[in-house]
Design an enzyme around this catalytic site. Structure first.
Site, PDB file in Angstrom:
ATOM      1  N   ILE A 134     -16.988 -46.628   8.965  1.00 20.00           N
ATOM      2  CA  ILE A 134     -18.227 -47.284   8.548  1.00 20.00           C
ATOM      3  C   ILE A 134     -18.002 -48.776   8.335  1.00 20.00           C
ATOM      4  O   ILE A 134     -18.849 -49.607   8.700  1.00 20.00           O
ATOM      5  CB  ILE A 134     -18.777 -46.638   7.259  1.00 20.00           C
ATOM      6  N   GLU A 135     -16.873 -49.143   7.746  1.00 21.96           N
ATOM      7  CA  GLU A 135     -16.651 -50.547   7.393  1.00 21.96           C
ATOM      8  C   GLU A 135     -16.403 -51.440   8.603  1.00 21.96           C
ATOM      9  O   GLU A 135     -16.883 -52.578   8.642  1.00 21.96           O
ATOM     10  CB  GLU A 135     -15.473 -50.661   6.423  1.00 21.96           C
ATOM     11  N   SER A 136     -15.639 -50.968   9.581  1.00 23.54           N
ATOM     12  CA  SER A 136     -15.286 -51.870  10.692  1.00 23.54           C
ATOM     13  C   SER A 136     -15.259 -51.172  12.038  1.00 23.54           C
ATOM     14  O   SER A 136     -14.696 -51.705  12.990  1.00 23.54           O
ATOM     15  CB  SER A 136     -13.913 -52.502  10.437  1.00 23.54           C
TER      16      SER A 136
END
Length: 404
Positions: A134-136
């Site tokens: 989700i973050e990167s």
């Protein structure tokens, strides 16, 4: 986050941002002589402050001599997207089949590391990988902005200058500690760094040396990335062996306005039932309905709240939860979303707030953000109108408010 959560946060960094063409043009716009002199004076003053706080002269020279003002960052910071993506559209992207498949591949490639961090911190391997996804998008785009440029620019000219100034100092301390050279400290325009997007203060508090080389490197070392992410969740209260929650069905006449966490036993007595299998047993749990009574409902426990500590948006936490489920082969969301509902713009929400205030449902300032006060006022209006008081704003409800 107390009580019954009735709306999701935006949870996505790229929603509504300016076009790349516009952004590149903004970044190339030169500062005039007065602006340049003002920034250089600010930077000199900050350098003296950092030196007084114990940052070494060597770090100040290496880290700050090349720092530059980035106008593109300010354009991003000041931009307010007109539309907020509905949670179902966000989840379509966040938990896409491609992201699930890639997550499984990443887990397979780093299984020994992920399992070691699960053993060490109690956070399941699939949850660690889901946050990475989700973050990167598993490191495929964690940004290429200098973190030092980002926080120097935001501290000089942003909306949250004191916060950015503190984060810039924290970033210098990271460089000073030898964790990462200044030139390699890169991330998003907002200063979030590396594969799992830590801001500098969070890095200093939670980052961990997972590979034993004496440095904490969330840019290049996957063991460090996984250890740091798992440690963050553990310190945020992760309970080993517990699920994040479960999708549930709510009984007819369910009171959406109730607040306060309850045990699973108490929710069960109200008629809350699992969509599949048995309800997880929590001593303290919340029911969330991110799209109101028309959408799916979830019973969430302490581990969901730990994910919210990472990013305080319901849409984000649900995306991490469901991506981790999918990576592990568990079921997706069964109940449908109200996809026919057109999203409200910020102007629509402002109009809704003004209407609520006009009718005596005090929600505070009309800022265009669906916060808890606005949802509380909306529930009161719905209740007085004989509607289901779920606090979920729709175009039809806005029209009813304006005509009242």
């Amino acid at each position: 986050m107390l009580g019954l959560v009735l709306a999701a946060g935006a949870g996505q960094a790229d929603s509504g941002l300016m076009s790349e063409v516009d952004a590149r043009a903004a970044d190339k716009a030169p500062m005039d002589d007065r602006q340049r002199a003002s920034f250089e004076q600010w930077l000199a003053d900050f350098r003296r402050h950092a030196a007084a706080q114990g940052v070494s002269e060597q770090t100040l020279t290496r880290a700050l001599d090349g720092v530059r003002y980035r106008s593109r960052i300010i354009e991003h910071d000041r931009h307010q997207p007109e539309f907020v993506r509905p949670i179902w559209e966000y989840l379509d992207t966040a938990v896409s089949s491609t992201r699930v498949t890639t997550g499984r591949d990443k887990l397979a490639a780093h299984r020994d590391t992920a399992r070691e961090m699960e053993r060490r911190y109690g956070v399941p391997a699939e949850v660690i990988v889901a946050i990475w996804g989700i973050e990167s998008n598993y490191g495929s785009h964690f940004g290429d902005y200098s973190t030092l440029d980002a926080f120097a620019t935001l501290a000089f000219d942003g909306r949250r200058r004191d916060f950015a100034r503190r984060e810039l100092l924290a970033a210098l301390r990271i460089v000073d500690a030898g964790d990462i050279p200044a030139r390699d400290m890169v991330g998003s325009w907002a200063g979030a760094m590396g594969h799992t997007q830590f801001i500098p203060s969070s890095f200093r508090a939670y980052a961990v040396d997972g590979d034993g080389d004496g440095r904490r490197d969330i840019w290049h070392s996957i063991p460090d990335v996984m250890a740091s992410t798992a440690n963050y969740l553990k310190q945020a209260g992760w309970q080993a062996g517990e699920p994040w929650g479960a999708e549930v069905r709510l009984p007819d006449g369910f009171d959406y306005a109730q607040t306060g966490r309850k045990s699973t036993a108490k929710w069960r007595r109200q008629g809350v039932r699992a969509v599949s299998g048995a309800l997880p047993e929590f001593s303290s749990a919340e029911v969330i309905v991110p799209a109101g009574a028309q959408g799916p409902a979830f019973l969430t426990g302490p581990n969901f709240r730990s994910i919210l500590r990472y990013n305080n948006a319901t849409s984000y936490a649900l995306a991490v939860a469901k991506l981790s489920d999918a990576i592990a082969g568990r079921d997706g969301i069964v109940q449908g979303w109200p996809r026919e509902q057109a999203p409200l713009t910020r102007d629509d929400v402002t109009r809704l707030q003004r209407s609520l205030n006009r009718l005596g449902y005090d929600v505070g300032g009309a800022d265009g953000i669906m916060g808890p006060n606005t949802r509380k006022g909306l529930r009161a209006f719905q209740r007085d109108q004989g509607l289901t008081a779920d606090g979920f704003a729709t175009q039809a409800l806005l029209a009813r408010l304006e005509n009242a």
